[in-house]
Design an enzyme around this catalytic site. Structure first.
Site: not given
Ligand code: NAD
Length: 492
Positions: A186, A261, A295, A395
């Site tokens: 997804k 992650e 991130c 963040e």
């Molecule tokens: P997010 O947590 O809002 O969303 C991530 C994913 O989760 C999306 O596909 C979203 O649709 C899905 N999601 C949302 N609610 C959900 C639920 N209840 N159940 C299952 N899935 C759900 O994050 P974002 O805004 O898309 O991305 C930014 C974040 O990602 C930042 O915190 C960043 O640091 C982190 N990030 C971490 C890494 C790493 O490798 N550690 C890499 C890239 C981004």
């Protein structure tokens, strides 16, 4: 000048862009779609199907049906298939780079120079690991013939964020496929394009139906259905700590192994023996890479008091010179933020930080770019002040850093470790003994020396504390994470 769309890209986004299930494109059962927005213009590029539990059900069933056939191929056969995929990704690198930039707002020079080729390298890395892995490990135990037999789990679920859709897809999914699992992905609903294009290319080279499936949808509908699905034997989530915790809770309840992650608030500790100019250059690059939506990047700069003013002044010069513009413009060094929501989030953080007393060392400006008036442009900024400020603790995920001063090494380490995040930090010094000492003391998955954002296949990358758990990515361990050990023993 922004370049025109490549023929393959123009054709692809004409759509219909749908879910990729069992090797075929499928609309949502209820016909739901949403706009994919170009961050450089703020306008819709195309529509994409938005799925939920029914599409997840179909995708998991397809992945389950394909599992036996894929798992029983020899590692060499899977490796050949993945190498073929890598070759076609490489052949279509320019299309993939344009799609990624169009969708994320990433400067095209970065998509072309880093994201796409690095992903191709990743596919090859895991394809080769599959061939060289040990699937049966003999155990030297007295009076027993015994071994650990390692087998894939079954269907693995993946949920990704929007900041590096293509690379995260490769880092996440390829080890699982190489080890013999089938996958349901997804992607972020904000940036689904390269994920769907990879599916399109996989189908073109004859990837077996059902081995890779992708369902686009919101987290609430598609993400939660995937996480909770009983036939998904392993989950991997990349995204924010808040959502990660929810995904982890559901997996915990169902006793399903899960990789998380998550976000970070990386620090850079800079001693007074560095080359000021080159350090300024690298710090500026760290917060403008992908418009600061990284991130692990360095967002807290902890600078020795002797060089603080000079380094800040030099970094400001570098940041002011960064060319902010449309993602597809070859002169652009930093594109727009990914969405209006993200633009508002970053500006609100900076406003709240200044209300709490932070000083704006370099003020951010929202930009109006001629011909791209609706784009989500924001220039880089720097804040300074006390370390209890919201912009120093949380963040922000934009092109901004928070600057602090230090005098004493231990105080700097203490500052780094004062937050619950633990993704990546860096230490900058020409005294390598000191650099290694500090690198060891900073609590995180990754400590980098005289550089920030260091990635290579074979170099494990993952988080500690609030930044993640369950294994990390990009190393042989990642591949092994997708094999389940089963001991087979015969008393003699
Ligand atoms: P997010 O947590 O809002 O969303 C991530 C994913 O989760 C999306 O596909 C979203 O649709 C899905 N999601 C949302 N609610 C959900 C639920 N209840 N159940 C299952 N899935 C759900 O994050 P974002 O805004 O898309 O991305 C930014 C974040 O990602 C930042 O915190 C960043 O640091 C982190 N990030 C971490 C890494 C790493 O490798 N550690 C890499 C890239 C981004």
């Amino acid at each position: 000048m922004a370049e025109t769309l490549r023929p393959n890209v123009a054709q692809f986004i004409k759509g219909p862009l749908q879910h990729f299930i069992n090797g075929k494109w499928r609309p949502s059962k209820d016909g739901a779609t949403d706009d994919v927005v170009d961050p450089s213009t703020g306008k819709s590029i195309c529509k994409v199907a938005m799925g939920g539990s029914e599409e997840i059900e179909a995708a998991v069933s397809a992945a389950q049906a394909a599992f036996h056939g894929w798992a029983t191929k020899t590692p060499n056969e899977r490796s050949v298939m993945l190498h073929r995929l890598a070759d076609t990704l490489e052949k279509h690198a320019a299309d993939l780079a344009q799609l990624e930039s169009l969708d994320v707002g990433k400067a095209i020079v970065n998509s072309e120079g880093f994201d796409i080729p690095f992903g191709v390298e990743g596919v090859r890395y895991f394809a080769d690991l599959a061939v060289h892995a040990h699937y049966d490990i003999p155990l030297g135990i007295k009076n027993m013939e015994a071994r650990v037999h390692r087998v894939p789990y079954g269907v693995c679920g993946f949920i990704f964020p929007w900041n590096f859709p293509y690379d995260l897809l490769i880092w996440g999914v390829m080890p699982a496929l190489a080890a013999g699992n089938t996958v349901v992905v997804k992607p972020s609903e904000v940036t689904p394009l390269t994920t769907l294009y990879v599916c399109h290319l996989a189908a073109e080279i004859g990837f077996p139906a059902g081995v890779i499936n992708a369902v686009v949808g919101t987290g609430q509908k598609a993400g939660s259905a995937l996480t909770a699905h009983p036939q998904v034997k392993r989950m991997s989530f990349t995204g924010s700590p808040g959502v990660g915790r929810m995904v982890g809770e559901v997996c915990g309840k169902n006793l399903k192994p899960c990789k998380l992650e998550l976000g970070g608030k990386g620090a850079a500790v800079i001693f007074d023996d560095v080359d000021i100019n080159s350090t300024a250059e690298k710090l500026a690059a760290a917060i403008t890479l992908n418009t600061g939506q990284v991130c692990c990047t360095a967002t807290r700069w902890i600078i020795h008091e002797k060089i603080h003013d000079e380094l800040v002044a030099r970094t400001k010069e570098k940041l002011k010179a960064v060319r902010v513009g449309p993602a597809l413009d070859r002169q652009t060094q930093m594109g727009p933020l990914v969405s209006r929501v993200q633009l508002e989030r970053v500006t609100r953080y900076i406003e709240n930080g200044t209300k709490e007393g932070a000083t704006l060392l370099l003020e951010p400006q929202t930009l109006r770019v001629t011909g791209h008036e609706g784009g989500f442009y924001l220039t880089p900024s720097l804040l300074g002040g006390s370390s209890d400020n919201i912009c120093c603790r949380e963040e922000v995920f934009g092109p901004t850093a928070y600057v602090l001063k230090f005098k004493d090494e231990q105080a700097a380490v203490h500052e780094v470790n004062s937050l619950s995040y633990g993704l990546a930090n860096s230490v900058w010094s020409s005294d390598l003994k000191r650099a290694h000492r500090v690198a060891e003391q900073m609590i995180a998955g990754n400590s980098w020396i005289n550089a920030h954002n260091v990635f290579a296949y074979g170099l494990p990358y993952g988080g500690a504390n609030l930044s993640g758990m369950g294994g990390g990515v990009n190393s042989p361990e990642t591949f092994n994470d997708y094999l389940r050990g089963q001991t087979i023993a015969r008393p003699l």
